[in-house]
Design an enzyme around this catalytic site. Structure first.
Site, PDB file in Angstrom:
ATOM      1  N   LYS A 111       0.767  -1.164  -0.018  1.00 27.68           N
ATOM      2  CA  LYS A 111      -0.066   0.152  -0.103  1.00 27.68           C
ATOM      3  C   LYS A 111       0.920   1.382   0.022  1.00 27.68           C
ATOM      4  O   LYS A 111       0.500   2.246  -0.640  1.00 27.68           O
ATOM      5  CB  LYS A 111      -1.068  -0.160   1.350  1.00 27.68           C
ATOM      6  CG  LYS A 111      -2.171  -0.946   1.211  1.00 27.68           C
ATOM      7  CD  LYS A 111      -3.145  -0.406   0.271  1.00 27.68           C
ATOM      8  CE  LYS A 111      -4.396  -1.428   0.048  1.00 27.68           C
ATOM      9  NZ  LYS A 111      -5.188  -1.413  -1.151  1.00 27.68           N
ATOM     10  N   LYS A 194      -3.646 -12.482  -8.074  1.00 27.06           N
ATOM     11  CA  LYS A 194      -5.133 -12.458  -7.773  1.00 27.06           C
ATOM     12  C   LYS A 194      -5.936 -11.622  -8.311  1.00 27.06           C
ATOM     13  O   LYS A 194      -5.845 -10.527  -8.797  1.00 27.06           O
ATOM     14  CB  LYS A 194      -4.968 -12.465  -6.104  1.00 27.06           C
ATOM     15  CG  LYS A 194      -4.998 -11.079  -5.579  1.00 27.06           C
ATOM     16  CD  LYS A 194      -5.422 -11.075  -4.218  1.00 27.06           C
ATOM     17  CE  LYS A 194      -5.468  -9.490  -3.611  1.00 27.06           C
ATOM     18  NZ  LYS A 194      -6.449  -9.032  -2.406  1.00 27.06           N
ATOM     19  N   LYS A 197     -10.056  -5.956  -6.491  1.00 31.72           N
ATOM     20  CA  LYS A 197     -10.685  -4.445  -6.726  1.00 31.72           C
ATOM     21  C   LYS A 197      -9.441  -3.633  -7.230  1.00 31.72           C
ATOM     22  O   LYS A 197      -9.665  -3.003  -8.208  1.00 31.72           O
ATOM     23  CB  LYS A 197     -11.451  -4.011  -5.184  1.00 31.72           C
ATOM     24  CG  LYS A 197     -12.453  -4.753  -5.089  1.00 31.72           C
ATOM     25  CD  LYS A 197     -13.130  -4.165  -3.725  1.00 31.72           C
ATOM     26  CE  LYS A 197     -12.650  -5.331  -2.592  1.00 31.72           C
ATOM     27  NZ  LYS A 197     -13.770  -5.176  -1.463  1.00 31.72           N
TER      28      LYS A 197
HETATM   29  P1  TYM Z   1     -11.225  -7.713   1.501  1.00 29.41           P
HETATM   30  O1  TYM Z   1     -12.345  -6.731   1.738  1.00 29.41           O
HETATM   31  O2  TYM Z   1      -9.843  -7.288   0.727  1.00 29.41           O
HETATM   32  O3  TYM Z   1     -11.669  -8.957   0.999  1.00 29.41           O
HETATM   33  C1  TYM Z   1     -12.521  -9.781   1.724  1.00 29.41           C
HETATM   34  C2  TYM Z   1     -12.426 -11.352   1.681  1.00 29.41           C
HETATM   35  O4  TYM Z   1     -12.429 -11.450   0.202  1.00 29.41           O
HETATM   36  C3  TYM Z   1     -11.267 -12.589   0.291  1.00 29.41           C
HETATM   37  N1  TYM Z   1     -10.753 -12.526  -1.095  1.00 29.41           N
HETATM   38  C4  TYM Z   1     -10.156 -13.323  -1.824  1.00 29.41           C
HETATM   39  N2  TYM Z   1     -10.141 -14.763  -1.642  1.00 29.41           N
HETATM   40  C5  TYM Z   1      -9.490 -15.461  -2.510  1.00 29.41           C
HETATM   41  N3  TYM Z   1      -9.226 -14.901  -3.560  1.00 29.41           N
HETATM   42  C6  TYM Z   1      -9.114 -13.730  -4.016  1.00 29.41           C
HETATM   43  N4  TYM Z   1      -8.816 -13.220  -5.079  1.00 29.41           N
HETATM   44  C7  TYM Z   1      -9.670 -12.739  -3.220  1.00 29.41           C
HETATM   45  N5  TYM Z   1      -9.993 -11.405  -2.973  1.00 29.41           N
HETATM   46  C8  TYM Z   1     -10.332 -11.189  -1.469  1.00 29.41           C
HETATM   47  C9  TYM Z   1     -10.375 -11.936   1.307  1.00 29.41           C
HETATM   48  O5  TYM Z   1      -9.254 -12.997   1.728  1.00 29.41           O
HETATM   49  C10 TYM Z   1     -11.231 -11.612   2.453  1.00 29.41           C
HETATM   50  O6  TYM Z   1     -11.464 -12.754   3.310  1.00 29.41           O
HETATM   51  N6  TYM Z   1      -8.763  -7.029   5.869  1.00 29.41           N
HETATM   52  C11 TYM Z   1      -9.795  -7.724   5.249  1.00 29.41           C
HETATM   53  C12 TYM Z   1     -11.251  -7.223   5.766  1.00 29.41           C
HETATM   54  C13 TYM Z   1     -11.278  -7.431   7.724  1.00 29.41           C
HETATM   55  C14 TYM Z   1     -11.475  -8.734   7.934  1.00 29.41           C
HETATM   56  C15 TYM Z   1     -11.409  -8.069   9.289  1.00 29.41           C
HETATM   57  C16 TYM Z   1     -11.616 -10.059   7.678  1.00 29.41           C
HETATM   58  C17 TYM Z   1     -11.350  -6.366   8.390  1.00 29.41           C
HETATM   59  N7  TYM Z   1     -11.327  -7.063   9.525  1.00 29.41           N
HETATM   60  C18 TYM Z   1     -11.531  -9.147  10.294  1.00 29.41           C
HETATM   61  C19 TYM Z   1     -11.662 -10.977   8.570  1.00 29.41           C
HETATM   62  C20 TYM Z   1     -11.574 -10.570   9.904  1.00 29.41           C
HETATM   63  C21 TYM Z   1      -9.853  -7.289   3.712  1.00 29.41           C
HETATM   64  O7  TYM Z   1      -9.353  -6.144   3.348  1.00 29.41           O
HETATM   65  O8  TYM Z   1     -10.314  -8.061   2.816  1.00 29.41           O
END
Ligand code: TYM
Length: 328
Positions: A111, A194, A197
């Site tokens: 980031k 991967k 977004k």
């Molecule tokens: P975020 O919003 O980027 O993504 C949400 C969830 O989707 C999964 N994910 C993927 N899994 C497999 N392949 C991909 N290409 C892919 N892209 C996204 C992510 O692994 C995630 O499970 N930090 C987290 C949000 C968060 C969170 C938490 C999650 C904040 N607090 C507490 C669990 C527990 C995030 O940015 O996810």
């Protein structure tokens, strides 16, 4: 009873990576466990969204949560910023989080490279806020995709550190959960990496048929296999990974066999993949549009979810305050 918690940032619509990395597990787990699924709107502030965009994005994700099948009768579905208790725990965890370890996380480094003019403290302490989300409910299982592994490792670290520091066992060590036992990574269709977004390569659950066809037909391929039974290069493997996620097993076996015999035509594979993604997304898209039109219902779901989450949070914080030495 084991506690499950997970969240998704509302920085756009849900894509196939979110679905197969996280949502699919949410749907299974809500049948069996005490579940908390939230929308991580505070986390989205690290990239400075416009105020007007936040409410809309949160409602959009809420509609998609419900459209995928999250059931407010089974799980607490809430918006992170409705449960302010998490900020207190975030503060306590930050007091035992060290600059060196935070600076070393790959997501921070990535980031900081992507937004060099906005390397804010929230970005640095992203893993402690995520740990606070999880530890707030003393969660045991956290369904997340492969990209969250380092954040999960830090959450376990902070749980252990708090327990050791205060000589208690307040926080269980949260384990990452994947249905298959192995964390899922859904690739993009641009050859490597991967689906995401910020990667600009996502297929969204609410994309219409024409958009999905266009995205899939543009997928990177090569000039085809040259020897029977060869190993697939990454770009081709990515197409097959998506095919395995959305298509029937016999469809997957059919194309896999053609590849093995060097008889595959990528155009046919892409057409099939596009149609299977469309069939998978269409009902979700339809339900999401219907939920999005019913703002009052979504507000009720969020209020009810926040109520349950705050109750659970209050129990944890009472104990955390006592351990640290404050009045409970
Ligand atoms: P975020 O919003 O980027 O993504 C949400 C969830 O989707 C999964 N994910 C993927 N899994 C497999 N392949 C991909 N290409 C892919 N892209 C996204 C992510 O692994 C995630 O499970 N930090 C987290 C949000 C968060 C969170 C938490 C999650 C904040 N607090 C507490 C669990 C527990 C995030 O940015 O996810």
């Amino acid at each position: 009873m084991e506690i499950v918690l997970s969240g998704i940032r509302p920085t756009g619509n849900l894509h196939l990576g979110n679905y197969f990395g996280a949502m699919k597990s949410f749907l299974r787990l809500q049948e069996e466990f005490t579940c908390f699924f939230f929308i991580a709107d505070w986390h989205s502030l690290t990239t400075h969204p416009r105020p007007g965009d936040i409410v809309g994005s949160v409602r959009g994700i809420m509609a998609e949560y419900l459209a995928c099948g999250l059931d407010p009768g089974k799980a607490a579905i809430y918006v992170q910023s409705d449960v302010r208790e998490v900020l207190e725990l975030y503060l306590y965890l930050n007091m035992n989080a060290y600059l060196g370890e935070l600076e070393r996380t790959t997501t921070f480094k990535e980031k900081a490279r992507q937004q060099p003019d906005n390397v804010n403290a929230g970005l640095l302490t992203y893993p402690t806020l995520m740990a606070a989300d999880i530890l707030l409910h003393r969660a045991h299982k956290v369904p997340v995709g492969k990209d969250q592994e380092q954040n999960m490792e830090m959450a376990r670290h902070y749980a252990r550190r708090f327990n050791a520091m205060y000589g208690c066992d307040l926080f269980p060590e949260p384990e990452s959960f994947a249905l298959s036992g192995e964390a899922v990574k859904i690739p993009g269709l641009d050859g490597s990496g991967k689906m995401g977004k910020s990667e600009g390569n996502a297929i969204y659950l609410v994309d219409d048929a024409a958009t999905i066809r266009k995205k899939v037909m543009r997928a990177v391929t090569d000039s085809g296999p040259t020897a029977p039974g060869g190993v697939k290069p990454e770009a081709i493997q990515n197409l097959f990974t998506l095919l395995r996620a959305v298509s029937a097993p016999d469809v997957y076996a059919h194309f896999d066999g053609l590849y093995d015999r060097c008889a595959i035509r990528y155009g046919d594979l892409k057409k099939q993949l596009a149609e299977d993604i469309i069939a998978f997304c269409a009902p979700i898209r339809e339900r999401a549009l219907a939920y999005a039109a019913d703002v009052a219902y979504m507000e009720r779901v969020a209020a009810e979810g926040a109520g349950k989450a705050r109750e659970s949070a209050a129990r944890t914080l009472k104990e955390a305050r006592r351990q640290i030495g404050f009045r409970p």
